[in-house]
Scaffold this motif. Sequence first.
Motif, short mmCIF file in Angstrom:
data_model
loop_
_atom_site.label_atom_id
_atom_site.label_comp_id
_atom_site.label_asym_id
_atom_site.label_seq_id
_atom_site.Cartn_x
_atom_site.Cartn_y
_atom_site.Cartn_z
N MET A 1 0.93 -1.19 -0.03
CA MET A 1 -0.04 -0.12 0.21
C MET A 1 0.91 1.37 -0.08
N LEU A 2 0.23 2.37 -0.46
CA LEU A 2 0.87 3.68 -0.38
C LEU A 2 0.50 4.63 0.08
N ILE A 3 1.08 5.43 1.16
CA ILE A 3 0.70 6.68 1.56
C ILE A 3 1.34 7.85 1.06
N ILE A 4 0.54 8.74 0.47
CA ILE A 4 1.08 10.00 -0.15
C ILE A 4 0.74 11.11 0.94
N HIS A 5 2.18 11.62 1.58
CA HIS A 5 1.81 12.93 2.51
C HIS A 5 3.02 13.37 2.41
N LEU A 6 3.20 14.57 1.42
CA LEU A 6 4.28 15.41 1.25
C LEU A 6 4.74 16.34 2.34
N GLY A 7 3.86 16.85 2.89
CA GLY A 7 4.29 17.93 3.82
C GLY A 7 2.75 18.42 4.46
N ALA A 8 2.75 19.34 5.57
CA ALA A 8 3.90 19.83 5.95
C ALA A 8 4.45 18.96 7.26
N MET A 9 5.60 19.48 7.87
CA MET A 9 6.50 18.45 8.64
C MET A 9 5.66 17.95 9.70
N GLY A 10 5.04 19.04 10.65
CA GLY A 10 4.12 18.54 11.68
C GLY A 10 3.03 17.60 11.50
N SER A 11 2.32 17.98 10.27
CA SER A 11 1.48 16.90 9.53
C SER A 11 2.00 15.57 9.32
N VAL A 12 3.11 15.49 8.90
CA VAL A 12 3.59 14.23 8.65
C VAL A 12 3.89 13.46 10.00
N VAL A 13 4.41 14.02 10.80
CA VAL A 13 4.75 13.31 12.20
C VAL A 13 3.57 13.01 12.78
N ARG A 14 2.31 13.82 12.58
CA ARG A 14 0.99 13.29 13.28
C ARG A 14 0.25 11.97 12.31
N SER A 15 0.82 12.17 10.97
CA SER A 15 0.18 11.04 10.21
C SER A 15 0.98 9.77 10.25
N SER A 16 1.96 9.75 11.24
CA SER A 16 2.61 8.54 11.26
C SER A 16 1.82 7.44 12.12
N LEU A 264 5.63 22.03 14.28
CA LEU A 264 6.51 20.64 14.40
C LEU A 264 6.89 20.43 15.77
N GLY A 265 7.35 21.56 16.55
CA GLY A 265 7.78 21.10 17.97
C GLY A 265 6.78 20.58 18.62
N MET A 266 5.55 21.11 18.74
CA MET A 266 4.38 20.40 19.25
C MET A 266 4.25 18.93 18.91
N HIS A 267 4.26 18.59 17.69
CA HIS A 267 3.86 17.22 17.29
C HIS A 267 5.02 16.45 17.64
N LEU A 268 6.35 16.88 17.63
CA LEU A 268 7.29 16.11 18.02
C LEU A 268 7.28 15.77 19.59
N GLY A 269 6.77 16.89 20.39
CA GLY A 269 6.75 16.53 21.87
C GLY A 269 5.73 15.43 21.89
N ILE A 270 4.65 15.60 21.14
CA ILE A 270 3.54 14.52 21.36
C ILE A 270 4.08 13.28 21.03
N ALA A 271 4.81 13.04 19.96
CA ALA A 271 5.29 11.58 19.55
C ALA A 271 6.36 11.21 20.16
N PHE A 272 7.11 12.10 20.94
CA PHE A 272 8.13 11.24 22.09
C PHE A 272 7.68 11.18 23.46
N LYS A 273 6.18 11.50 23.64
CA LYS A 273 5.52 11.18 24.80
C LYS A 273 5.96 12.16 25.96
N LYS A 274 6.31 13.38 25.59
CA LYS A 274 6.53 14.39 26.62
C LYS A 274 5.49 15.05 27.01
N PHE A 275 5.41 15.70 28.14
CA PHE A 275 4.18 16.42 28.62
C PHE A 275 4.28 17.62 27.75
#
Length: 349
Positions: A1-16, A264-275
């Motif tokens: 299967m194929l996921i097409i997500h070109l950007g933005a950076m924070g949105s790509v982090v969320r779509s992971s 992006l900083g917010m999404h990375l904080g969420i991704a890495f399970k930071k408060f």
Amino acid sequence: MLIIHLGAMGSVVRSSALLRKIKSEDSSSFVIWLTSSSVKSILEGHSAIDRLITLDFEGLLKLKNYFFDRVFVVDKSQEAVGVLGFLKYNELYGFVANPKNGAILPASKESEEIWELGIDNHKKFFVNKKSELQLIFESFGFTYQREDYWIELTSSEIKSSKLRKEAWLKMNHKKIILGINTGCSHIIPYKKLTVEKHLDLIKEISQNFPYLQIVLLGGREDLERNNAIKNSIKDVIQSDNLSGLRDGMISVNACDIVISGDSLGMHLGIAFKKFTIAWFGPTCEQEIDLFDLGVKIKTTLDCAPCWKRSCSQEKMCYDHVELEHFIKAVEKGISFFEPTRDRLLESNI
């Protein structure tokens, strides 16, 4: 299967988070992710992605070698839907283009709701109560069960995070790392506080929580802002703004608490399970899920949200975000964090 997500950076982090659903339904599924060259490093080496391809001529040639059972188009953009003309596939979810005028349309009935929110501000701002992740999952025919983000660091990057955290704590003999992401994308520049507001915030935090080590986070575009803040408050540590995106991810992972606008900083904080303490001005707070590990702070300005890229208001969103709300949020973060201070940084996986 194929996921097409070109950007933005924070949105790509969320779509992971899509990777969790796909692999939970079929652990043997072969997943290709198509993205832009500026975003590619976020996903490099991911254990759930079999092929990571960038949108360029060579990338399109590679895609022509496959027949896809399912294609998921996350971006509502002509570039993303334009890729479909190069593909062979069975099922399509997300978005397509009207061949007569290029207008973006829902690819299936499941995608109609998220598409409508893109053209109806009243529904998007005031009626919708779903997170963006839930909307994406449902538009692809998935049942959303609050699958969280899935961004991976390498073993060497995790080690670097540990060493960086230890070094930061030793500098001023502090106990907990609080990272402040000071910037945001240039597309909506009002998603960041002013330098002056950051200075006031840092002073308030330092006075109330002297055992916190404050670290300034951000990319190359935030260097001037962070220099100005650092030059005004000497005990603040400035992370490396010039070593690239992966190094910035290491810095976020070295923090215990992260303060950020909707970026992006917010999404990375969420991704890495930071408060994660996220403040919202022009964007919609209900679209973000902190997964019970953070606090949302909203501007009190009546015209928010608006999603405007330019604004002529005399008083801006960030002028109506109360510092006392940040202080209460930090206090909550500390109370949450302290009982598990010794948890490993590997918890981001």
